[in-house]
Design a protein around this motif. Structure first.
Motif, mmCIF file in Angstrom:
data_model
loop_
_atom_site.group_PDB
_atom_site.id
_atom_site.type_symbol
_atom_site.label_atom_id
_atom_site.label_comp_id
_atom_site.label_asym_id
_atom_site.label_seq_id
_atom_site.Cartn_x
_atom_site.Cartn_y
_atom_site.Cartn_z
ATOM 1 N N ILE A 140 1.236 -0.614 -0.168
ATOM 2 C CA ILE A 140 -0.146 -0.181 -0.013
ATOM 3 C C ILE A 140 1.237 1.340 0.303
ATOM 4 C CG2 ILE A 140 -1.332 1.483 1.146
ATOM 5 C CD1 ILE A 140 -2.739 -1.179 2.320
ATOM 6 N N ASP A 141 1.036 2.261 -0.774
ATOM 7 C CA ASP A 141 1.084 3.485 -1.125
ATOM 8 C C ASP A 141 0.904 4.208 0.228
ATOM 9 O OD1 ASP A 141 2.408 2.523 -3.495
ATOM 10 O OD2 ASP A 141 0.677 3.418 -4.591
ATOM 11 N N LYS A 142 2.567 4.596 0.019
ATOM 12 C CA LYS A 142 2.214 5.698 1.675
ATOM 13 C C LYS A 142 1.928 7.609 0.980
ATOM 14 C CE LYS A 142 5.446 7.651 6.132
ATOM 15 N NZ LYS A 142 5.993 7.490 6.700
ATOM 16 N N LYS A 143 0.924 7.476 0.159
ATOM 17 C CA LYS A 143 0.273 8.519 0.154
ATOM 18 C C LYS A 143 -0.477 9.204 0.492
ATOM 19 C CE LYS A 143 2.109 7.673 -4.501
ATOM 20 N NZ LYS A 143 1.739 7.409 -5.784
ATOM 21 N N PRO A 144 -0.708 10.716 0.921
ATOM 22 C CA PRO A 144 -1.934 11.298 1.302
ATOM 23 C C PRO A 144 -3.043 10.640 0.830
ATOM 24 C CG PRO A 144 0.251 12.539 1.208
ATOM 25 C CD PRO A 144 -0.136 11.524 0.503
ATOM 26 N N ASP A 145 -3.158 11.363 -0.697
ATOM 27 C CA ASP A 145 -3.794 10.520 -1.386
ATOM 28 C C ASP A 145 -5.366 8.893 -1.620
ATOM 29 O OD1 ASP A 145 -2.487 9.689 -2.708
ATOM 30 O OD2 ASP A 145 -3.014 9.825 -5.271
ATOM 31 N N LEU A 148 -5.485 8.729 4.039
ATOM 32 C CA LEU A 148 -6.656 9.584 4.926
ATOM 33 C C LEU A 148 -7.419 9.129 3.870
ATOM 34 C CD1 LEU A 148 -4.694 13.177 3.789
ATOM 35 C CD2 LEU A 148 -5.045 11.786 6.076
ATOM 36 N N PRO A 149 -8.689 8.789 2.737
ATOM 37 C CA PRO A 149 -9.672 7.927 2.270
ATOM 38 C C PRO A 149 -8.650 6.351 3.060
ATOM 39 C CG PRO A 149 -8.541 9.383 0.661
ATOM 40 C CD PRO A 149 -7.662 9.087 1.223
ATOM 41 N N LEU A 150 -8.538 6.110 2.931
ATOM 42 C CA LEU A 150 -8.487 4.111 3.394
ATOM 43 C C LEU A 150 -8.883 4.709 5.114
ATOM 44 C CD1 LEU A 150 -7.767 1.615 3.099
ATOM 45 C CD2 LEU A 150 -5.665 1.957 3.816
ATOM 46 N N ARG A 151 -8.119 5.383 5.263
ATOM 47 C CA ARG A 151 -8.011 5.019 6.951
ATOM 48 C C ARG A 151 -10.101 5.796 7.188
ATOM 49 N NH1 ARG A 151 -3.621 9.065 9.156
ATOM 50 N NH2 ARG A 151 -1.932 7.738 8.533
ATOM 51 N N GLU A 152 -10.201 6.234 6.401
ATOM 52 C CA GLU A 152 -12.104 7.092 6.936
ATOM 53 C C GLU A 152 -12.726 6.138 6.686
ATOM 54 O OE1 GLU A 152 -15.324 10.588 5.536
ATOM 55 O OE2 GLU A 152 -13.110 10.554 4.214
ATOM 56 N N ALA A 153 -12.715 5.680 5.518
ATOM 57 C CA ALA A 153 -13.291 4.141 4.890
ATOM 58 C C ALA A 153 -13.315 2.893 5.759
ATOM 59 C CB ALA A 153 -13.322 3.805 3.632
ATOM 60 N N ASP A 285 -9.099 -2.338 -2.865
ATOM 61 C CA ASP A 285 -7.575 -1.895 -3.249
ATOM 62 C C ASP A 285 -7.739 -0.365 -3.007
ATOM 63 O OD1 ASP A 285 -5.823 -0.122 -4.757
ATOM 64 O OD2 ASP A 285 -6.037 -1.315 -6.455
ATOM 65 N N PRO A 286 -7.147 0.371 -2.237
ATOM 66 C CA PRO A 286 -7.442 1.596 -2.089
ATOM 67 C C PRO A 286 -7.042 2.716 -2.665
ATOM 68 C CG PRO A 286 -4.987 0.852 -0.236
ATOM 69 C CD PRO A 286 -5.623 -0.467 -1.340
ATOM 70 N N ASN A 317 -15.823 5.623 -3.660
ATOM 71 C CA ASN A 317 -15.782 5.874 -2.278
ATOM 72 C C ASN A 317 -16.122 4.229 -1.812
ATOM 73 O OD1 ASN A 317 -18.493 6.522 -0.504
ATOM 74 N ND2 ASN A 317 -19.638 6.352 -2.089
ATOM 75 N N PRO A 318 -15.853 3.389 -0.716
ATOM 76 C CA PRO A 318 -15.258 2.498 -1.111
ATOM 77 C C PRO A 318 -16.754 2.018 0.048
ATOM 78 C CG PRO A 318 -13.381 2.648 -0.592
ATOM 79 C CD PRO A 318 -14.705 3.990 -0.956
ATOM 80 N N SER A 319 -17.905 2.697 0.875
ATOM 81 C CA SER A 319 -18.145 2.610 2.269
ATOM 82 C C SER A 319 -19.477 1.737 1.692
ATOM 83 C CB SER A 319 -18.572 4.176 2.262
ATOM 84 O OG SER A 319 -17.829 4.917 3.026
ATOM 85 N N ASP A 320 -20.221 2.179 0.550
ATOM 86 C CA ASP A 320 -21.475 0.890 0.107
ATOM 87 C C ASP A 320 -20.661 -0.093 -0.191
ATOM 88 O OD1 ASP A 320 -23.118 3.404 0.422
ATOM 89 O OD2 ASP A 320 -22.830 4.029 -2.121
ATOM 90 N N GLN A 321 -20.165 -0.851 -0.589
ATOM 91 C CA GLN A 321 -19.503 -2.387 -0.996
ATOM 92 C C GLN A 321 -19.138 -2.780 0.507
ATOM 93 O OE1 GLN A 321 -17.502 -3.271 -4.316
ATOM 94 N NE2 GLN A 321 -17.355 -0.640 -4.791
ATOM 95 N N LEU A 322 -18.449 -1.956 0.996
ATOM 96 C CA LEU A 322 -17.895 -1.935 2.107
ATOM 97 C C LEU A 322 -19.101 -2.482 3.387
ATOM 98 C CD1 LEU A 322 -14.985 0.082 3.470
ATOM 99 C CD2 LEU A 322 -14.671 -2.562 2.731
#
Length: 627
Positions: A140-145, A148-153, A285-286, A317-322
């Motif tokens: 997993i890349d250490k990139k803000p984009d 940050l979305p991965l942590r939120e999801a 895949d984040p 927006n992975p939240s719905d599938q999660l």
């Protein structure tokens, strides 16, 4: 899906703990063979069928939904069409299973996971949804984009778990020993908030494994191998916990796998472990939409497709599938069929599941690995081998005492009580391995299935003083709950928990041996005090040092009979090491010295047998000698 007859591969001690409700030591009385003694089974929330009509039976769990991912709940066996290697199969059994993550029984028991053994027992419950989150930081890349979305999801995902759900979180370097199943959403969210990917990064070095990788040119391929091996281990471990669906969320951009490489074989092993253990692997895949090729990583798609999971790829927006991942674990069908093939060939067999009803979307794994004839023969031989219940229970009790994470260690004794009742005796002592508040007293109270007290509570001390050091309760045979509360010297509650116990019936048995008691002295003064006290308090410890003085004490009730007592020292396999010189009973009690100073550091088991004519009784007790 699992082909029945294939034995889940997990350590034997772990399996033993799932099957045994431990009351310290185990006894068998009368003429009954100890291997035939019935075991009480927990009442499930909703019976999950285990198809055992033949060793070739195959079971597959199927998600059936309509628009909006709403589950279809009224399908029958006739609605399913199953093919194996393109050959139509006859669906013999189907059942709809719904689990909502809420407790359905044992409502008065605390939900907090107290130990590894407690987690194993909870995972086996039918009303528990079991999840794992695998954070593949190597890929997993250490990139803000990305971060940050991965942590939120993931935070939103974890927040949807219910009170009875059981979750474990791991990364490629997490060992099975370090797995920690939990119900604490704050703990999971705290770990998510600090997560960062490490794809392409060498430093910092987190383990000797990574230090060894640095000396190799193909360190990236080695890391992919570590990830896939860890995924295999996790799927195998979860598969051994229980029947029914288990879910892994594999968060990764995809480990690199070249066709024909060692990692290609590791990938196949991971998929095989998931299929054998009925483990569904969803992939996430984040990376944001548009940063990867259409369709996403092929390895991730294969992992999800071959195990019946969801491939959450190329989305912002992975939240719905999660949310749907949780829904998939909450409503599904168990479909069983007998393959038309006759050979156990050890090969992968592709399956396809369809539903005759229009508009229904079906998700199921793509196939399974059949057992070989050799494995089937070995499984049959293992199943035919009698289980020594006494030995297994004694070793399980020893394992629980040595992995105890509570502030107190408890000894529980079972003997004949007044009338038709059975007597439970409790003593305790502080657990030296646990830091924090030190308990001064222990309150013990029996309760019924609903949690209502059946007898007055008793409070006992862990050292000589003003209050007793032993609690005794005469209870009818059957299942009981015992509530324990450890208290500080000021009366503050340190810990409280409930333990289920099955009390045996002793009132009609011609010979009853009580639970063996270990009396331990650390010096000659303590030894003389024990020898002079016919009612000495047994220790809760089962781990002794060669310098300890240890006495074995056991009571035998045999009205109208004169039983002979035999004491044998065994190793952990149950092999006889030597018989011990046991003195005759005196007033129904035997007390003898256990020469621990002559024993090498290891695990030992005592088998105590009382015989009189055609009547016999046994007791088993395990202990460990420390270096």
């Amino acid at each position: 899906m699992r082909a029945l007859g294939r034995r889940p591969r997990f350590p034997a001690p772990l399996a033993a703990l799932l099957a045994i409700c431990v009351i310290a030591g185990t006894g068998v009385s009368g003429r009954q063979d100890p291997r035939q003694e019935p075991k009480p089974q927990p009442e499930p929330q909703q019976p999950i069928p285990v198809f055992r009509a033949g060793t070739a039976l195959v079971r597959v769990d199927v998600t059936a939904t309509v628009r909006g991912d709403e589950p279809v709940t009224d399908l029958t066996s006739d609605d399913f069409e199953v093919t194996e290697d393109d050959v139509p199969q006859i669906v013999q059994t189907s059942q709809f299973v719904r689990i909502d993550g809420e407790r359905k029984s044992d409502l008065n028991e605390p939900l907090e996971i107290r130990s590894k053994d407690h987690a194993i027992l909870e995972a086996a419950r039918d009303d528990v949804r079991l999840f794992a989150i695998f954070l593949d930081d190597y890929h997993i890349d250490k990139k803000p984009d990305v971060t940050l979305p991965l942590r939120e999801a993931l935070t939103k995902f974890v927040s949807q778990f219910r009170s009875n759900d059981l979750i474990v979180m791991m990364d490629p370097l997490t060992t099975l020993y370090d797995l920690k199943y939990t119900r604490s959403k704050p703990d999971l969210i705290n770990r998510i908030r600090t997560f960062e990917g490490r794809r392409g990064e060498v430093f910092p070095v987190k383990s000797p494994i990574e230090e060894a990788q640095m000396s190799q040119r193909n360190w990236q391929e080695l890391r992919a191998g570590v990830t896939l091996s860890a995924l295999t281990a996790l799927a195998t471990q979860m598969g051994g916990l229980r029947e029914g669906r288990k879910s892994i969320l594999f968060v990764s951009q995809g480990p690199p796998v070249r066709p024909g490489s060692p990692n290609d074989q590791r990938l196949k092993e991971a998929l095989e472990a998931a299929n054998r253990g009925n483990v569904t692997i969803h992939v996430l895949d984040p990376r944001p939409l548009g940063t990867v090729a259409f369709g996403g990583d092929n390895v991730l798609r294969q992992i999800a497709g071959d195990t019946g999971g969801r491939a959450i790829l190329n989305t912002n927006n992975p939240s719905d599938q999660l949310t749907a991942v949780i829904a998939d674990a909450s409503a599904y069908y168990l479909v069983g069929y007998t393959p038309t093939r006759s050979a156990n060939d050890g090969k992968f067999h592709r399956i396809e599941v369809k539903v005759k009803r229009r508009g229904v979307k079906v998700t199921a794994r793509r196939g399974y690995w059949a057992a070989t004839e050799k494995e089937m023969t070995a499984a049959a031989e293992a199943a035919a081998t009698p289980v020594n219940v006494g030995l297994t229970t004694a070793l399980a009790s020893l394992s629980q005492s040595t992995t105890n994470t509570r502030a107190v260690g408890i000894w529980t004794g079972v003997s004949r009580g007044d009338g038709e009742r059975t007597r439970l005796t409790f003593t305790w002592e502080a657990n030296p391995a646990v830091t924090g508040d030190k308990p001064a007293r222990l309150e013990i109270q029996p309760a019924d299935e609903a949690g209502k007290p059946t007898l007055d509570a008793q409070v006992i001390a862990g050292a000589p003083g003003e209050i007793p050091m032993m609690a005794r309760f005469d209870l009818p045979a059957g299942r009981h709950r015992i509530r324990f509360t450890s208290l500080s010297s000021a009366g503050d509650i340190i810990d409280r928990w409930i333990q289920n116990m099955t009390v045996p019936a002793h009132s009609t048995e011609p010979i009853v041996l009580s639970t063996p008691r270990f009396l331990r002295a650390r010096n000659m003064i303590e030894l003389r005090a024990i020898e002079a006290n016919p009612a000495a308090v047994p220790t809760a410890a089962t781990r002794f040092r060669p310098s300890d003085r240890v006495l074995l004490e056991i009571e035998c009730e045999a009205p109208g009979l004169t039983p002979a007592i035999k004491v044998e020292l065994l190793n952990a396999k149950g092999d006889l090491l030597r018989p011990l010189d046991a003195p005759p009973l005196a007033d129904g009690k035997l007390r003898m010295t256990l020469a621990v100073s002559s024993l090498a550091p290891s695990t030992y088991v005592l088998k105590i047998t009382a015989t009189a004519g055609d009547h016999a009784a046994e007791q088993w007790a395990a202990f460990r000698i420390a270096p």
